[in-house]
Design an enzyme around this catalytic site. Structure first.
Site, PDB file in Angstrom:
ATOM      1  N   HIS A   1      69.673  25.236  30.340  1.00 26.61           N
ATOM      2  CA  HIS A   1      67.742  25.687  30.144  1.00 26.61           C
ATOM      3  C   HIS A   1      68.061  27.029  30.862  1.00 26.61           C
ATOM      4  O   HIS A   1      68.014  26.970  32.501  1.00 26.61           O
ATOM      5  CB  HIS A   1      66.583  25.146  30.965  1.00 26.61           C
TER       6      HIS A   1
ATOM      7  N   HIS B   1      66.067  37.005  30.747  1.00 24.15           N
ATOM      8  CA  HIS B   1      64.694  36.483  31.180  1.00 24.15           C
ATOM      9  C   HIS B   1      63.298  37.495  31.417  1.00 24.15           C
ATOM     10  O   HIS B   1      64.129  37.859  32.097  1.00 24.15           O
ATOM     11  CB  HIS B   1      64.552  35.411  32.889  1.00 24.15           C
TER      12      HIS B   1
END
Length: 592
Positions: free
Chosen positions: A125, A171
């Site tokens: 992830h 991110h």
């Protein structure tokens, strides 16, 4: 002799004791050496077959072991004319060697010709993050490390750069520093198959305009060339097999906006509002989250987060409606998140396979009300589970909630550490560490009344595992003399237990052995297992400290279904999952 100072002017001396063979090893040697002082190759072969469960062991195998032991212990080859013999010390050295006598097989041995949906797949992830989810650097280094470990699913969040003419990986809407997409793609190509020949899946969290999607398509095709696999048609009825996709790279897309789960809980400097960081994954924090607690948990912020995602998914659909055809054509595994009622999202289409993504919270809720539907869905389709957005420190969750329901992609923050990640590392030691583990048959089949596996059912004990912890060694070589205790040698104890379905999960421990670098416990534990196919044997060594927290001395997790019976050397790993050079335990495994 080891010397430890105490009370400023006094010195305590402790004599080092070499690891001596435990009684069971001496008895086995005496029995198979037939009372002699040495064991020959045929006697060793019989020991390997009878005690170690290597029914196919040959005289050549025994000769090879003897040759390796002599080279390691005596730094000499036996030579063609020498009669191979092992003394008791040689025999003990062989049993206590992690290289010569490991607890697991190192070869791929499962059927690899079934569809991808029949396998648990080692899944990362936010694979590009070097640390926390809010302010760490983005880099290709953690991607490389994950691939070297055998991870088969790499996740990349792709965004326009500041000038909107190139693509970065980061991110989104946090303080993470970006890395160029092309750098990540090139590293994936270079390291994709260093640990495993089986396919690498790149999941793209796409936040791009159509012109940049076209640029990504060009980057991907030019970088991967013939390594890239994509089907001839837009949709497929069944996923191809890992065997048919050896040394191939596959793309998968999903709706973005997972970052919104964390958006409302952090302020402008990128930290949680309450300033707290979860400690459940610290090596000395809580145990692995209890399965029942996770299945019944309800996050107060989840309803708001789901609404945020649905509001923003509309924008993504507008973007993807105009996606360039060359970009769409490269997507092998098409993905989405639940829309509307969950039961509708879990319906199985006989003509199309797809991938569905759920957060760990969504899965916990769905498992209570739609557990059977999830299992049926995963028999044909792929299910990806990802950490909740409030795991700012890159902690992880209990993976068994996903594994019990057939989820193939239980996505973890591989840059983190802690007991949940140790379970993940241990699970994928199975099947030669290739990153693909065949799901048990009971998760792939339905019964005559269309019933599926239910971990809550009244299951009988299938197998009983007996584990004997003989002794440990190697800390002297890997740690400083005063690492565990300033004033004396360490007081080690071992914790042994099972992680699995709730009924099987348990932890036990040995007594602490005082002031000894080579502790001898000789304690046996029994574990009745209702679902041994999903069970992991958890092993941790700690050093008892009366005044402070006990010190960490090593850990490992081993898939029960893959354990080799007999007396085995069990290497231990540090908090991050890296193997110690010397630290290991001597244990015995027996199935009843």
């Amino acid at each position: 002799m080891g010397s430890y100072k105490y009370c400023l002017c006094f010195t305590r001396k402790f004599r080092w004791v070499e690891a001596q063979p435990p009684a069971d090893v001496k008895e086995a040697f005496a029995a198979y050496a037939e009372g002699g002082s040495h064991m020959n190759a045929e006697q060793l072969r019989r020991f390997l077959a009878d005690v170690q469960g290597d029914a196919g062991a040959t005289a050549a195998d025994a000769d090879r072991v003897m040759e390796q032991v002599h080279q390691l212990r005596h730094r000499q080859s036996l030579g063609k004319l020498s009669k191979p013999l092992l003394a008791l010390e040689d025999f003990h050295h062989f049993l206590f060697s992690g290289d010569l006598n490991p607890p697991l097989r190192s070869q791929v041995h499962q059927d690899m010709t079934s569809p991808l949906s029949h396998y648990s797949i080692y899944t990362g992830h936010n694979s590009y993050l070097t640390g926390n989810q809010l302010s760490s650097d983005c880099s290709d280094v953690p991607i490389i490390k994950a691939l070297e470990r055998g991870v088969r699913v790499i996740e990349l969040d792709i965004w326009p750069n500041s000038t909107k003419d190139d693509v970065n990986v980061l991110h989104g809407r946090t303080l993470t520093t970006p890395v160029e997409l092309i750098k990540c793609l090139r590293s994936i190509k270079e390291y994709a198959f260093v640990a495993s020949p089986y396919p690498v899946i790149i999941t793209l969290e796409d936040h791009l305009s159509p012109d940049l999607q076209a640029k990504v398509a060009e980057m991907v095709t030019q970088t991967f060339g013939d390594l890239l696999y994509y089907p001839d048609k837009d949709s497929i009825e069944e996923f191809p097999s890992p065997e048919s996709l050896k040394r191939r790279i596959i793309l998968s897309t999903k709706p973005p906006k997972e970052y919104l789960e964390a958006k409302d809980d952090k302020d402008k400097d990128g930290m949680p509002k309450n300033g707290k960081v979860s400690n459940e994954e610290e090596a000395w924090g809580k145990e692995v989250p209890d399965l029942q607690d996770e299945l019944e948990s309800d996050d107060n912020n989840e309803n708001d987060q789901t609404e945020d995602e649905e509001e923003n998914d509309d924008d993504d659909r507008k973007v993807h409606q105009n996606s360039p055809p060359e970009y769409k054509h490269l997507i092998t595994i098409r993905a989405g998140k639940p829309k509307g009622h969950l039961s509708d999202s879990l319906k199985v289409d006989p003509d199309i396979v797809r991938r569905l993504s759920l957060s760990e919270q969504e899965l916990a809720k769905a498992a209570i009300s739609h557990g059977a539907d999830i299992v049926r869905f995963t028999q044909k389709n792929l299910l990806r589970i990802y950490p909740k957005g409030t795991r700012f420190n890159s902690s992880n969750y209990n993976p068994f909630v996903g594994w019990m329901h057939g989820a193939q992609m239980v996505a973890f923050n591989m840059q983190g550490n802690g007991r949940s990640l140790w379970l993940m590392h241990g699970f994928y030691k199975a099947n030669g560490g290739c990153g693909y583990v065949k799901k048990p048959d009971f998760l792939l089949k339905t019964g005559p009344k269309n019933e599926v596996f239910d971990h809550k059912a009244n299951l009988r004990v299938k197998r009983t595992l007996k584990v004997k912890v003989y002794m440990g060694d190697g800390w002297r070589m890997d740690f400083s003399q005063t690492h565990f205790d300033t004033y004396s040698p360490p007081d080690f104890y071992t914790r042994v237990g099972i992680a699995g379905v709730p009924r099987d999960s348990v932890m036990k421990k040995t007594r602490a052995i005082e002031d000894d670098w080579t502790p001898v416990w000789n304690e046996e534990f029994t574990f009745p297992l209702t679902v041994p196919e999903l069970a992991l044997l958890r092993i941790e060594v700690h050093e008892y400290d009366m005044s402070e927290k006990d010190d960490f001395g090593g850990q490992t997790c081993l898939p029960v279904s893959e354990l080799r019976p007999g007396i085995r050397a069990v290497p231990l790993f540090d908090r991050k999952g890296m193997k110690f050079k010397s630290v290991k335990l001597l244990m015995r495994f027996e199935f009843v």
